[in-house]
Design a protein around this motif. Sequence first.
Motif, short mmCIF file in Angstrom:
data_model
loop_
_atom_site.label_atom_id
_atom_site.label_comp_id
_atom_site.label_asym_id
_atom_site.label_seq_id
_atom_site.Cartn_x
_atom_site.Cartn_y
_atom_site.Cartn_z
N LEU A 114 8.82 6.08 2.02
CA LEU A 114 9.68 4.97 2.43
C LEU A 114 11.06 5.06 1.78
CD1 LEU A 114 7.04 2.12 2.27
CD2 LEU A 114 8.17 2.98 4.32
N ASN A 115 11.26 6.15 1.04
CA ASN A 115 12.57 6.43 0.44
C ASN A 115 12.95 5.42 -0.64
OD1 ASN A 115 14.61 8.23 0.20
ND2 ASN A 115 15.68 7.66 2.09
N LEU A 116 11.99 4.78 -1.26
CA LEU A 116 12.30 3.85 -2.35
C LEU A 116 12.87 4.64 -3.53
CD1 LEU A 116 9.10 1.56 -2.43
CD2 LEU A 116 11.18 1.32 -1.04
N SER A 117 13.83 4.06 -4.23
CA SER A 117 14.37 4.74 -5.41
C SER A 117 13.31 4.69 -6.51
CB SER A 117 15.63 4.03 -5.88
OG SER A 117 15.29 2.75 -6.39
N VAL A 174 13.09 1.16 -8.00
CA VAL A 174 12.40 0.17 -7.15
C VAL A 174 10.90 0.48 -7.10
CG1 VAL A 174 12.13 -0.66 -4.77
CG2 VAL A 174 14.41 -0.42 -5.78
N ARG A 230 9.52 -0.91 -10.25
CA ARG A 230 9.64 -2.36 -10.35
C ARG A 230 8.73 -3.09 -9.36
NH1 ARG A 230 15.00 -4.73 -8.10
NH2 ARG A 230 13.75 -4.48 -6.22
N ASP A 231 8.69 -2.59 -8.12
CA ASP A 231 8.01 -3.36 -7.07
C ASP A 231 6.61 -2.83 -6.73
OD1 ASP A 231 10.34 -4.74 -7.01
OD2 ASP A 231 10.95 -4.17 -4.99
N ILE A 232 6.39 -1.56 -6.96
CA ILE A 232 5.12 -0.98 -6.51
C ILE A 232 4.20 -0.66 -7.69
CG2 ILE A 232 4.05 0.86 -5.15
CD1 ILE A 232 6.13 -1.00 -3.64
N GLU A 290 9.63 -4.36 2.26
CA GLU A 290 10.06 -3.79 0.97
C GLU A 290 11.18 -2.74 1.12
OE1 GLU A 290 9.30 -4.57 -2.08
OE2 GLU A 290 10.26 -2.88 -3.09
N ALA A 291 10.91 -1.72 1.92
CA ALA A 291 11.89 -0.64 2.02
C ALA A 291 13.16 -1.07 2.78
CB ALA A 291 11.25 0.60 2.64
N THR A 346 15.17 -3.00 0.11
CA THR A 346 15.64 -2.30 -1.09
C THR A 346 16.35 -0.98 -0.77
OG1 THR A 346 13.54 -1.16 -1.42
CG2 THR A 346 13.79 -3.27 -2.51
N VAL A 347 16.06 -0.39 0.39
CA VAL A 347 16.69 0.90 0.69
C VAL A 347 17.82 0.73 1.71
CG1 VAL A 347 16.33 3.24 1.54
CG2 VAL A 347 14.53 2.10 0.24
N MET A 357 11.67 1.41 8.94
CA MET A 357 12.80 2.17 8.40
C MET A 357 13.57 2.89 9.51
SD MET A 357 12.98 1.53 5.30
CE MET A 357 13.95 2.79 4.47
#
Lengths: 219, 277
Positions: free
Chosen positions: A125-128, A131, A134-136, B133-134, B137-138, B186
């Motif tokens: 999902l390309n989360l940094s 993140v 922090r979130d997962i 979520e994504a 945040t993305v 996405m």
Amino acid sequence: MLWDWGYTWEILPVLAGAAIVTIEATLVGFVIAALLGLAFAILRMSPSAWVRLPVGGLVEFIRSTPLLIQIFFLFFVFPKFGVTLSAFTAGFLALGLHYSTYCSEVYRAGLENIPKGQWEASIALNLSPWVTFRDIIIPQAIPPVVPALGNYLVALFKETPLLSAIAVLELMQTAKILGSENFRYTEPMTLVGIFFLLLSLISAAGIRQVERWLKNRRG
Amino acid sequence: MEASTSERPAAAEGGVAPMVRFDRVTKRYGALTVLDDLQLDIAAGEKVAIIGPSGSGKTTVLRMLMTLERIDGGVIWVDGEPMTHMPGPGAAGSGSLVPASQRHLRQVRGKVGMVFQHFNLFPHMSALKNCMEAPVTVLGLSRKEARERGAELLSMVGLGDKLDHFPGQLSGGQQQRVAIARALAMRPKVMLFDEVTSALDPELVGEVLTVIRKLGAEHDLTMIMVTHQMGFAKEFADRVCFFYQGRIAETGAPAELFGNPENERTRQFLSAVLEAG
Ligand SMILES: Nc1ncnc2c1ncn2[C@@H]1O[C@H](COP(=O)(O)OP(=O)(O)O)[C@@H](O)[C@H]1O
Ligand SMILES: [Mg+2]
């Protein structure tokens, strides 16, 4: 006379004041331990060996040297490097630093238990990385380790008498002073024991409460 | 992974450059070469089914394209950009590529989405939160926009009434449909499906395949799916690739590959699969 009630009532308010200092040192120390421990645990997962190894070494070093030495070091040696701390500050910093290494092990276990699929979904999902943690990762890693963290809260609390070594006016130091002033140690030391027992029981109940809350929150 | 040279995929005669190109891609685990010099172009909007025996490298192909695995040789291109590599310093136009930085990976992999065999939903978030979520945040969507997008996609996969359910409260088929919605939120150009029905009870397979069919019909997504459902591959795919020991042993339109396989291995595999029912 084995037990003097008049003396007991007289010193009780003084000890209660000292109990506040003990509780403050415990809470501030534990917040530091919990946050710094998490930071250590995460840094020890770094892909870069330049981060991972020094942090790992530091954690091992702090964990395997006695807390009392660390307390003395912060209070007596740091001023030589121009960092002068009050006894209370040196005390809660040392407690926090020392226990952060135990907390970091606890977090590490929690982090390692997160299934690989959670990391992979986060990448997909390309989360940094920030993140993702922090979130997962952290919201899943922490609830299962709350009991273990709670044990360290109680352990840290029970080690606060060590701060009497640098004359922090916490329970133990205050009881010692009262004892030597009045040549009676029975009452102050017994009361200190009772304070510790009560507060340990209360915090254990509190931790169970937090655990239950965390469990219910997920439905 | 070393610096490489690889030509930017040119527009073919039909006038469109491939959406995905594996250019001589090699992947090894230690001494084991899992994919050997893979050459594969996939056109925009194409639906490709990947079939083959267990351990032939099917999952690895998808994982490399999702950047979950590093590659040991070659270059993967997505939508005209090198994904596993980026142009070397001061090399504009020289065609020399260096391995991608994390930053480059983050820029390019947004074009690809993936659905996993075991769903990998975030268990501490509701179905809707999983989908928000994504994008928040993305992509930087507002929570309101993300909520609308998530709700719309969840209704599209037939879960409009389950927005606030947690993964643990959903059946496997429902969880997999949430995972599809989450990936779609996405807005990827390429969707990867890795045996997305093999962890499901048989009676739940249909609902997931129906969603994938619908996606194929209503969107111009490029879809690459690893599957053991030969019936579905035959009906859904534009092209089927049969993998054997880290190579594409045979590739062709489903009618040809299933109806008249040229390769002996393909024939053996298909008859084994048919026998297993
Ligand atoms: N992380 C890994 N480490 C070592 N070997 C792996 C790893 N992942 C996959 N493999 C090996 O790579 C080969 C291909 O795996 P995979 O792509 O999962 O096959 P398939 O999806 O076709 O069943 C298998 O032999 C497998 O054992
Ligand atoms: Mg596989």
